[in-house]
Design a protein around this motif. Structure first.
Motif, PDB file in Angstrom:
ATOM      1  N   GLN A 194      33.902  39.967  44.095  1.00 40.20           N
ATOM      2  CA  GLN A 194      34.799  39.614  42.992  1.00 40.20           C
ATOM      3  C   GLN A 194      36.014  40.519  43.085  1.00 40.20           C
ATOM      4  O   GLN A 194      35.904  41.739  42.984  1.00 40.20           O
TER       5      GLN A 194
ATOM      6  N   TYR B  16      47.424  41.955  36.899  1.00 38.86           N
ATOM      7  CA  TYR B  16      46.659  41.043  37.748  1.00 38.86           C
ATOM      8  C   TYR B  16      46.833  39.617  37.264  1.00 38.86           C
ATOM      9  O   TYR B  16      46.852  39.342  36.060  1.00 38.86           O
TER      10      TYR B  16
ATOM     11  N   ALA C 110      43.051  48.002  42.409  1.00 42.34           N
ATOM     12  CA  ALA C 110      42.496  46.692  42.059  1.00 42.34           C
ATOM     13  C   ALA C 110      40.986  46.810  41.935  1.00 42.34           C
ATOM     14  O   ALA C 110      40.354  47.657  42.564  1.00 42.34           O
ATOM     15  N   TYR C 111      40.411  45.934  41.106  1.00 41.40           N
ATOM     16  CA  TYR C 111      38.964  45.954  40.908  1.00 41.40           C
ATOM     17  C   TYR C 111      38.311  45.086  41.973  1.00 41.40           C
ATOM     18  O   TYR C 111      38.617  43.901  42.108  1.00 41.40           O
TER      19      TYR C 111
ATOM     20  N   VAL D  60      41.441  36.239  39.415  1.00 45.89           N
ATOM     21  CA  VAL D  60      40.234  36.832  40.000  1.00 45.89           C
ATOM     22  C   VAL D  60      39.691  35.837  41.010  1.00 45.89           C
ATOM     23  O   VAL D  60      39.520  34.650  40.692  1.00 45.89           O
TER      24      VAL D  60
ATOM     25  N   GLU E 136      43.790  35.047  35.396  1.00 44.77           N
ATOM     26  CA  GLU E 136      43.549  36.252  34.620  1.00 44.77           C
ATOM     27  C   GLU E 136      44.580  36.334  33.504  1.00 44.77           C
ATOM     28  O   GLU E 136      45.793  36.304  33.753  1.00 44.77           O
TER      29      GLU E 136
ATOM     30  N   THR F 205      40.098  41.279  41.926  1.00 44.74           N
ATOM     31  CA  THR F 205      41.264  41.005  41.087  1.00 44.74           C
ATOM     32  C   THR F 205      42.500  40.898  41.982  1.00 44.74           C
ATOM     33  O   THR F 205      42.700  41.686  42.894  1.00 44.74           O
TER      34      THR F 205
END
Length: 431
Positions: free
Chosen positions: A5, A38, A67-68, A41, A32, A7
């Motif tokens: 996953q 962002y 970023a995630y 996703v 998002e 972002t």
């Protein structure tokens, strides 16, 4: 299999999607609306070996650490394109079975508890191990290994070295040093309290307790245990399998010897603590050495190619340093092993001499009932102190000259004078 996953930073949507399309990766994109930097996703499944190269490529096109990125296990993926990815990335070599560098770093972080928890659990495990050692209870000693929080710091230093995370390396080394000190100190304090309160006999002979004696004079086999624990620990963490049992194995190499060192100190026998302390140190260094070699062999490298040369040089220096120190300790353990071999050889030769004497015609009425070699307490290099020979013979008879004969024959095989004690037991036979 993994589900990633990610972002999507503002301005990077098309670049990221093009990268995934070029790789033939299926994905799902959601907008998002959190009003942050962002815009979307993206979710996409990957075979385990593909996680690291794909994430590295995405980072090259602008997905930085701000970023995630979440990587989770995926039980099943039904997709023709995914099968193509598996065919591309999965092979029979070791690198195809390992988790990604990013997951390895996260796993090592997760295995290392906060310092207060680490300190408390280390002290508890050392105290439990000390109790088990004094009770001569293998079950209690094993229980102490289960609760020891050592696998994270023991492997974190190796992980930090190969992925160029110096902060993780320094933290792991610090945890390991403090852990050894805490374990020995906790064992010494607990053993001293136990001795002063007469919970165990104050005149307890440490060499008479099996669980303690075997760690007062360790041999080279202990080195094999530590190296095996290090390799097994890294393989378990690198392949994403359970590390609980491997953690017990690493603790087995560290906690009981630390407990024995503490007990020897509490009993006022610091020289007896030498062997156990050396065992703790050589085991700790061997776990780090084995872990470092295994991770490098498995193909873990820094994320930046510009850091590769510097990291390779650092890895070589640390491997060389560890090898030198482990070899020094191995020589010490080898000396103990040779000393044990000499004692065993002396015992065999001395027994044969006694049997040869009793086989003579003038002693045909006597028989060897028991033979014992008593060693001195000069740990870790023990030597024969005296020989106790129990002889059975007719009632009311003895052969005083046997003492001189056996003493002379036995000492042929000793480097220093060994005392001989003969005990006569009357043997009565009825037809």
């Amino acid at each position: 299999m993994r589900l990633v996953q990610l972002t999507v930073p503002t301005g990077k949507r098309e670049t990221i999607l093009d990268t995934l399309n070029d790789r033939g990766i299926d994905y799902v994109l959601t907008d998002e609306d959190s009003k942050r930097e962002y815009t979307a996703v993206v979710y996409f499944p990957l075979p385990d070996p593909a996680v690291e190269p794909v994430l590295d490529e995405l980072q090259d096109v602008g997905v930085d650490e701000d970023a995630y990125t979440v990587v989770v296990d995926a039980e099943t993926v039904v997709s023709r394109r995914f099968q193509g990815l598996r065919d591309e990335y999965e092979s029979d070599d070791v690198e195809s079975d390992r988790i990604s560098r990013q997951e390895l770093q996260a796993e090592a972080d997760e295995l290392t508890p906060t310092f207060p928890v680490y300190a408390v659990m280390t002290i508890i495990s050392a105290v439990v191990a000390t109790a088990g050692l004094l009770l001569d209870s293998p079950a209690v000693v094993v229980g102490s290994m289960v609760i020891a929080p050592l696998i994270g710091p023991a492997l974190g230093a190796s992980v930090g070295t190969v992925i160029d995370d110096e902060e993780m390396f320094v933290e792991s080394i610090t945890f390991q040093i403090i852990g050894v000190v805490l374990a020995i100190a906790a064992a010494a304090v607990f053993a001293l309290v136990v001795r002063m309160t007469n919970i165990v006999p104050p005149n307890l002979v440490l060499s008479s307790v099996g669980e303690i004696a075997e760690r007062l004079a360790p041999d080279l086999l202990s080195l094999a245990i530590a190296l095996g624990a290090g390799v097994a620990g890294v393989v378990s963490i690198a392949t994403g399998t359970s590390v609980a049992l491997v953690g017990v194995m690493i603790a087995a190499a560290l906690i009981p010897p630390a407990g024995v060192a503490g007990i020897a100190i509490a009993w006022g026998q610091p020289t007896s603590a030498i062997g156990a302390t050396v065992l703790v140190l050589v085991n700790l260094l061997s776990v780090n050495l084995a872990g470092l070699l295994t991770l490098w062999y498995a193909g873990y490298r820094p994320e930046s190619l510009f850091e590769l040369g510097e990291t390779e040089q650092r890895v070589r220096k640390r491997i060389l340093g560890l090898v030198v120190i482990v070899l020094v300790f191995a020589v010490f353990l080898g000396g103990i092993t040779y000393s044990t071999y000499e004692v065993g050889t002396f015992e065999q030769d001395a027994r044969e001499e006694v049997e040869d004497v009793l086989a003579q015609e003038q002693y045909e009425d006597y028989q060897l009932l028991e033979f014992e070699v008593v060693l001195d307490n000069d740990y870790p290099f023990r030597n024969p102190q005296r020989v106790i020979v129990t002889i059975g013979g007719p009632p009311g008879e003895s052969a005083p000259e046997l003492l001189d004969v056996i003493h002379e024959r036995v000492n042929r095989h000793a480097d220093a004078t060994v005392g001989v004690e003969i005990r006569y037991v009357e043997v009565v036979e009825r037809g």
